[in-house]
Each structure stands twice: as C-alpha cells, then as structure tokens.
Write an enzyme that holds these catalytic residues in place. Sequence first.
Site, PDB file in Angstrom:
ATOM      1  N   ARG A  74       0.851  -1.199   0.000  1.00  0.00           N
ATOM      2  CA  ARG A  74       0.000   0.000   0.000  1.00  0.00           C
ATOM      3  C   ARG A  74       0.884   1.245   0.000  1.00  0.00           C
ATOM      4  O   ARG A  74       1.880   1.296   0.725  1.00  0.00           O
ATOM      5  CB  ARG A  74      -0.864  -0.033   1.259  1.00  0.00           C
ATOM      6  N   ARG A 143      -1.656   6.852   9.451  1.00  0.00           N
ATOM      7  CA  ARG A 143      -1.783   6.274   8.095  1.00  0.00           C
ATOM      8  C   ARG A 143      -1.907   7.381   7.040  1.00  0.00           C
ATOM      9  O   ARG A 143      -1.798   8.561   7.344  1.00  0.00           O
ATOM     10  CB  ARG A 143      -3.030   5.390   8.050  1.00  0.00           C
ATOM     11  N   LYS A 207      -3.457   1.599  14.839  1.00  0.00           N
ATOM     12  CA  LYS A 207      -3.474   2.502  13.684  1.00  0.00           C
ATOM     13  C   LYS A 207      -4.102   3.836  14.062  1.00  0.00           C
ATOM     14  O   LYS A 207      -4.913   3.918  14.997  1.00  0.00           O
ATOM     15  CB  LYS A 207      -4.247   1.869  12.541  1.00  0.00           C
ATOM     16  N   LYS A 209      -5.757   7.491  12.123  1.00  0.00           N
ATOM     17  CA  LYS A 209      -6.172   7.997  10.808  1.00  0.00           C
ATOM     18  C   LYS A 209      -6.582   9.462  10.857  1.00  0.00           C
ATOM     19  O   LYS A 209      -7.256   9.877  11.799  1.00  0.00           O
ATOM     20  CB  LYS A 209      -7.330   7.148  10.283  1.00  0.00           C
ATOM     21  N   CYS A 437     -15.226  -3.230   0.065  1.00  0.00           N
ATOM     22  CA  CYS A 437     -13.831  -3.469   0.444  1.00  0.00           C
ATOM     23  C   CYS A 437     -13.287  -4.607  -0.396  1.00  0.00           C
ATOM     24  O   CYS A 437     -14.016  -5.267  -1.124  1.00  0.00           O
ATOM     25  CB  CYS A 437     -13.747  -3.805   1.930  1.00  0.00           C
ATOM     26  N   CYS A 443      -7.886 -10.807   1.366  1.00  0.00           N
ATOM     27  CA  CYS A 443      -7.931 -10.341   2.750  1.00  0.00           C
ATOM     28  C   CYS A 443      -8.058 -11.514   3.729  1.00  0.00           C
ATOM     29  O   CYS A 443      -9.002 -12.303   3.644  1.00  0.00           O
ATOM     30  CB  CYS A 443      -9.105  -9.378   2.949  1.00  0.00           C
ATOM     31  N   CYS A 482     -16.329  -8.137   6.350  1.00  0.00           N
ATOM     32  CA  CYS A 482     -16.288  -8.440   7.782  1.00  0.00           C
ATOM     33  C   CYS A 482     -16.551  -7.141   8.544  1.00  0.00           C
ATOM     34  O   CYS A 482     -16.596  -6.064   7.941  1.00  0.00           O
ATOM     35  CB  CYS A 482     -14.933  -9.063   8.159  1.00  0.00           C
ATOM     36  N   CYS A 486     -13.921  -1.685   6.250  1.00  0.00           N
ATOM     37  CA  CYS A 486     -12.993  -0.969   5.372  1.00  0.00           C
ATOM     38  C   CYS A 486     -13.690  -0.160   4.282  1.00  0.00           C
ATOM     39  O   CYS A 486     -13.103   0.774   3.747  1.00  0.00           O
ATOM     40  CB  CYS A 486     -11.998  -1.944   4.764  1.00  0.00           C
TER      41      CYS A 486
END
Length: 567
Positions: A74, A143, A207, A209, A437, A443, A482, A486
């Site tokens: 990414r 991120r 993470k 953001k 996503c 994934c 899930c 995302c």
Amino acid sequence: MSTPALSAVERIKIASRRLRGSLIESLANPVTGAIAEDDTQLIKFHGSYQQDDRDLREERRAQKLEPDYSFMIRTRLPGGVVTPAQWLKLDAIATRYANGTLRLTTRQAFQFHGVIKRELKSTLQAINAALIDTVAACGDVNRNVMVAANPLQSQAHAQIYDDAARLSEFLKPKTRAYYEIWLDEEKVASSGEEVEPIYSATYLPRKFKIAFAVPPLNDVDVFANDLGFIAIIEPSGSGQGSLLGYNVTVGGGLGATHGEPGTYPRLADVLGFVTPERVQQIAEAVVTTQRDFGGRADRKHARLKYTIDDRGFDWFKREVERRYGAPLRPARPYHFDHNGDRFGWVEGENGRWHLTLRIEAGRVADRGEHTHLTALRKIAQIHDGNSQLGFRLTPNQNLLIASVEAEDRAEIDAIVAEHHLNLYQTATPVRLRALACVALPTCALAMAEAERYLPELTGKVETLLEKHGLRDVPIHLRVSGCPNGCSRPYLGEIALIGKAPGRYNLMLGADARGERLNRLYRENIAEAEILATLDGLFARYAKERETDEAFGDFVMRKVILKTTLAA
Ligand code: SRM
Ligand code: SF4
C-alpha cells in the site's frame, strides 16, 4: 492496581530495533514464500501485508503445500495525488510485479496485490523510484492522510492539501529501517536506536487515521477518522474563499468484532477550532495523548475512540489542551451536503476542467472490453510531462483527472468511450455511489465476499429500485466482507457486513452526509432475505417518503426508530 499485560504486538515492537526485526533474514530465506511470524507484524509499518490466496487454501492444504503466499503493498500518498508520469510507473509495477491491477482504496492510496516475496524488494524499490513511498501506510502509526478531492475550491484546496501533506511528513516515523531494508541505505551507529519524538519506541497502540474535509463535501468521511480537520473557508462554497482554519474532530473509528459489544463504530466529536499554522501542534497533542493513554493490552480496545470513551471527552480535551498549550477556540459553523463524489466534467478555476471517473470497487484492470488500465495508461501517456494535469484518487475509490485544458477534453472523452471507462455516464446513482472493500480472495480477515460480489448485488438492487420507480434515487450502498468496516459500511444508507460465506448483517439508516451511523436491522441473512427485505422497504419508501427525504433518513424515521421505541 496491577497493569494489564501488554499485547503480543507490543512486545514485538519493543524488541524490533525500530521496526527492523528479522526482516532481512526473512526475505533471504529461500525455503518458504512467507516471512517469520513476528516480521508479519513489522512489515505492516513498511506498507505491506503478508497474505495468501484464500481461493487456493483448501486445495493447497490437501496437496500438503504451504499456502500460496504473496504480499499486498500500500502506498502513502496524502490526498491521493499523483502525476501522469507516476501513474505510468505504478501501472508498470502492477503489470510487472503484481496481479496486473491497481487497486484504489477508500483512503486515496494504491494497493498492489500478489507480489511474491522474491520480488518484494524490487517492487518497493520501483515504487520509490516513482518518488512514492509506502512508509507507514499500515501499522501502529499515522496512516495515509486523506484530503477532499474537490477541485472546485481550488485556491483554498491547494493550501489544505499542503497542510495535509506537511502533517503526513511530520508524523512519519523517524526510523531508517525502511531505507536500510528496502533501499540498501547504509547502517549507521544509531541504526535501531533512532529517536522517535512523536511515537517513542513502541509507536502507537494501534493505527491512527487523519482526514481533511472541505465542506460542503464530506467525501473523506471525516467523522470516521481518529483525527479530522474540517476546513472553514470564507466566503464558504466559493472558489475564491480563503481558509480561516479548521474545526478539529477526534475519536472516529469504525472497526468492530461480531459478538463483542465492547467493540463498536463511533463517529468523531468536534473538539474546537485551530488556525492553519497550528495544525501540527494540535495533531501532536492528540497523537501523543493517544500514545500515552491508549490501551496496549487488548488490540480490539486500543483505538483513540476507546481512550476517549474510557476516560471521558472532558478529560481528553483538557489533556490535549494542556499539551497544545492553550484552550481551543470554539468550533465554527459548517455544513455538509453529502459524502459522495461528483462525477463527470466540472469546470474549475482558470478555465481548467476536472473529470471524475467511476472505478467500480476501486479496481483498475483490463477485463474483457473494459480495458480501464489501458485507457488510463493512454491518458497518462498523452499528458506525461504535463505538470498541470494530475491523477487524484477519491476517498470513494474513484479517479479524478484534474486540470485538463478545454481543448484536451475531447481526446480524453474518446479514450474513455473506446475502453468502456464511461460508467460515470451510464450507471444508475446507486451503482455510482456503491463501495466495497477488497475482501476475498486476498484479505485474511474476510468472512464473506465484497468487491467480487458488488457488481452482481448492485444489479439486483437496481432491479428492485426500478420495480418501485426509484431508479434515479441516489442511495448509498456499502459492502464489507467483515465488521472491520474498510468500505465504511456503518456510514451506508444500506450496508452489508459479512458474517459467513454468503451471509451478511443488514445495516440501515445512515445519512448521506457521513454524520449518522446506521443500525443493525437483520442479522446473518442470505441474499434472498436481503433482497426481500429491501423490496418491502423500497415499496414503503416509494409511497410514504416525504419530499426530498433520503432513503437512509426515511428508514431511520419510519422503521428503525419506530422499532426501537416499540421495543
Ligand atoms: Fe481496512 C484491516 C483493506 C480502509 C478498518 N483493511 C485491513 C486489511 C489490511 C486486512 C488485514 O488486516 O489483514 C485489509 C487488506 C485487504 C486486501 O486484501 O487488500 C484492509 N482497508 C482496506 C482497504 C484497501 C479497503 C478498500 O477496499 O479500499 C482500505 C485501505 C485504506 C488505505 O489506503 O489506507 C481500508 N480499513 C479501512 C477503513 C476506512 C477508512 O479508513 O476510511 C476502515 C474503517 C475506519 C477505521 O479504521 O476505523 C478500516 N481495516 C480496518 C480494520 C479495523 C480497525 C479497528 O479499529 O478495529 C482492520 C483490522 C485491524 O486493523 O485489525 C483492517
Ligand atoms: Fe478485509 Fe474486513 Fe477490511 Fe473487508 S472489511 S478488507 S473483509 S478486513
């Protein structure tokens, strides 16, 4: 009182010598396509995930073969801005090293899938040669910083983009591990002991953001971010407006786990107002508060949203203001219209034009007559060396070709038509806005299909909308494989969240501005029941809605709130 034990990842970070671990040895090991287990955590900080092809898992297990390992990479790309020359290089990398596709993400980054371990270093070197890096694209750090992809407010927008890019740089880890491992930078005495002034030796608990929104568009879904900046421009809505500063938002995050009520999606709260010169100071105050007080025992309870909820918003604000060195000024009024993209050509300043193209689920590929990768390569080739024209990824997985001269429009239109990249002209409003996503097959966390299911599902939803005379209603449909969320499904007017193969939770009732979460309406249901439920709701919506009432607002008013009150 005893301190809770640190999570395993905390121990890996501490022992990693500033994110080096045994990555060099792992990459050199020819016996397996995988890397050492601890390194699978550390490689995320370098912008990559180890994955395996889940379509092949069972077959390979039966054949007693190790899983079909590969790596997802990414990029870190504030605001999703690249030049035509960079686009061409990324395209070449996707074709040479990855699975021949470029994946535009919900955070304005590129993802490459299917890179094998042997070629991982060459791929990262090629990305860096395009002057793009992948540092901190994943991992327990800040991120990719999102920025509204709105070219209409270009004067202020350029300044907002600069603020975002500077903040991204400011919050980049200081370790040289990335440069030593992937770019062969020489080790120096301090290697492994670099000072991380923002992060310290254990980085963040989780993470983090950040997004910059430019009202009236909330395309970045600013309230889904740990830290958000809502630009206050006066006069508002005008291309000539000047940037006064930002309303700061804190504590957004969407990830949850099925069956664990202690985990939940949460929208950010507005903390106050800062002037543009103070963006870094406020960010540092928020990030370091989370560094010092965020949970480090349970990774499912470690995002900033839980720190705020556990300690209270007032406590959090006081602590941030203490670090910032002053009380924050009160937030300024703002208004969001919607969180989608504006498709097609729009005229910006100086007579330049911007074209937003629909890229379904963000996957740029050559498939059948839909030769989108080729089309965009041609557009980039024509404009290679044109310093004005830029490619911008939108937070809704779409692509904006920015700053086109009026006389170049026809040529671009012809390429778009020839390669069937004109979904933006032909698709229904629901298809234009839908997000999915990645999910299967790459994934590791997917419980159900998302990206691969989206086109078919949308078709079925379109048939129902048509039946009720609702074809042109702009409903936001979002699918995630899930509950990690995302595709930001908790902000979809209709959302499917994967539970098991072919089964989803049906969530309903978010607004179309990114300001209200949806609610669980039906749990663990298959397609037939999902469609039957939507059929009934569309019928009611067609008959009972108020003038201009959006579907999400209608469902919340007439269905969800009524059911909640009756319960
Ligand atoms: Fe995500 C994990 C893909 C945006 C919440 N996300 C993952 C991983 C890396 C799976 C993993 O950990 O093994 C997925 C890789 C799939 C693949 O094969 O490529 C993945 N996330 C994506 C992308 C590519 C979705 C897309 O289709 O565009 C997005 C990449 C963004 C980027 O460029 O940085 C992506 N992920 C998001 C968003 C939306 C956003 O940020 O606006 C969210 C919800 C917001 C949030 O963070 O709260 C999101 N991803 C998660 C979570 C849940 C985090 C949590 O707090 O619980 C995970 C799982 C985790 O971190 O443990 C996750
Ligand atoms: Fe994977 Fe779940 Fe994120 Fe979809 S929502 S990409 S299935 S982690």
